[in-house]
Design a protein around this motif. Structure first.
Motif, PDB file in Angstrom:
ATOM      1  N   VAL A 158      43.311  44.704  31.267  1.00 16.12           N
ATOM      2  CA  VAL A 158      42.112  45.158  30.560  1.00 16.12           C
ATOM      3  C   VAL A 158      42.404  46.472  29.850  1.00 16.12           C
ATOM      4  CG1 VAL A 158      39.690  45.824  30.777  1.00 16.12           C
ATOM      5  CG2 VAL A 158      40.619  43.991  32.220  1.00 16.12           C
ATOM      6  N   LYS A 210      35.733  47.311  25.820  1.00  9.37           N
ATOM      7  CA  LYS A 210      36.875  46.811  26.577  1.00  9.37           C
ATOM      8  C   LYS A 210      37.219  45.386  26.166  1.00  9.37           C
ATOM      9  CE  LYS A 210      36.419  49.731  30.681  1.00  9.37           C
ATOM     10  NZ  LYS A 210      35.576  50.745  30.014  1.00  9.37           N
ATOM     11  N   GLN A 217      32.095  46.203  31.156  1.00  9.21           N
ATOM     12  CA  GLN A 217      32.911  47.179  31.880  1.00  9.21           C
ATOM     13  C   GLN A 217      34.188  46.581  32.457  1.00  9.21           C
ATOM     14  OE1 GLN A 217      32.132  50.508  31.984  1.00  9.21           O
ATOM     15  NE2 GLN A 217      30.466  49.946  30.598  1.00  9.21           N
ATOM     16  N   SER A 218      34.211  45.267  32.663  1.00  5.29           N
ATOM     17  CA  SER A 218      35.412  44.673  33.276  1.00  5.29           C
ATOM     18  C   SER A 218      35.487  43.177  32.956  1.00  5.29           C
ATOM     19  CB  SER A 218      35.401  44.871  34.799  1.00  5.29           C
ATOM     20  OG  SER A 218      34.284  44.209  35.385  1.00  5.29           O
ATOM     21  N   TYR A 219      36.693  42.639  33.174  1.00  4.99           N
ATOM     22  CA  TYR A 219      36.937  41.207  33.018  1.00  4.99           C
ATOM     23  C   TYR A 219      37.627  40.705  34.280  1.00  4.99           C
ATOM     24  CZ  TYR A 219      36.178  41.759  27.954  1.00  4.99           C
ATOM     25  OH  TYR A 219      35.641  42.042  26.726  1.00  4.99           O
ATOM     26  N   THR A 220      37.345  39.466  34.654  1.00  8.56           N
ATOM     27  CA  THR A 220      38.042  38.838  35.778  1.00  8.56           C
ATOM     28  C   THR A 220      38.508  37.458  35.362  1.00  8.56           C
ATOM     29  OG1 THR A 220      35.984  37.927  36.705  1.00  8.56           O
ATOM     30  CG2 THR A 220      36.697  40.086  37.517  1.00  8.56           C
TER      31      THR A 220
END
Length: 244
Positions: free
Chosen positions: A182, A190, A168-171
């Motif tokens: 993103v 994603k 759901q996300s990248y950091t």
């Protein structure tokens, strides 16, 4: 003679009808939904109650679960209660991959009289896989003359789970030069881009190592990491110094 023939035909029809009565099929469909990876022996429903059957007669009627096709028998019936129990490990990803719906077809068979009831097992995804990158390192060679805002595509992290349990996300770990952007592909997957936020200076730093983390949306959340290795290429941005 004609009357005898009629009586004989009538008795024959009645005999055939009587023979066929015990072989009727009551096709009542029933569906159950439960998460994958349930322990063997776990109860997920009571088919006797759901179909209005007498649990006390299940043993006498030789109740059993059969499979449709060549699939495994993933459930069985408790003959004294009518409860359905898990008999095989159910790995949703192994069975259905990325399909939105994962349904296993089983069948309840009863004798005396014969009844067949189709059973649909809807297997729900659980967050049992972590995001994974293809490589341990992502390498870039970027000239120190690169302009602020320059973008560099990053490898997508893959997650065998579906829906909210996917990535759901990248950091990106904090640093002076880069941030990430993103983006979302068709189907909800994603991926991230590395964005130059401050110009590079090779004279100050020859290379950078940054940690990129992919996070899914499951509970609890799972994550995967990869190291981004940036080698800064020299540019002719310094005039020769005149020695006194």
């Amino acid at each position: 003679l004609q009357g005898s023939g009629i009586r004989f035909s009538f008795r024959l029809v009645c005999s055939v009808a009587f023979f066929l009565l015990p072989l009727h099929s009551a096709n009542g469909d029933v569906s159950y939904s439960f998460p994958e990876e349930m322990k063997r022996g776990s109860v997920f429903g009571n088919i006797a109650k759901d179909l209005g059957l007498e649990a006390s007669r299940l043993s006498a009627r030789k109740a059993r679960i059969d499979t449709e096709g060549n699939s495994k028998r993933y459930c069985d019936i408790h003959l004294s209660t009518g409860e359905l129990i898990v008999t095989e490990r159910i790995d949703r990803e192994g069975l259905c991959g990325k399909k939105a719906s994962c349904v296993l077809k089983q069948e309840l068979v009863l004798e005396n009289p014969l009844e067949l009831h189709r059973i649909s097992l809807h297997v729900q995804d659980i967050n049992d896989n972590s995001p994974q990158f293809t490589e341990d390192f992502i390498k870039f060679e970027i000239g120190e003359s690169a302009d602020k805002g320059a973008r560099f595509s990053l490898d997508e992290a893959h997650d065998a789970d579906i829906g909210q349990n996917m990535v759901q996300s990248y950091t990106l770990e904090r640093n002076e030069n880069f941030v990430i952007n993103v983006n979302t592909k068709t189907g909800g997957r994603k991926y991230a881009e590395l964005v130059l936020d401050k110009e590079l200076d090779r004279e100050q730093q020859h290379d950078l190592k940054l940690l990129l983390t992919a996070v899914d949306g499951g509970t609890p959340q799972r994550s995967g990491t990869v190291v981004i290795h940036v080698t800064v290429l020299d540019a002719n941005d310094n005039a020769p110094l005149k020695l006194e």
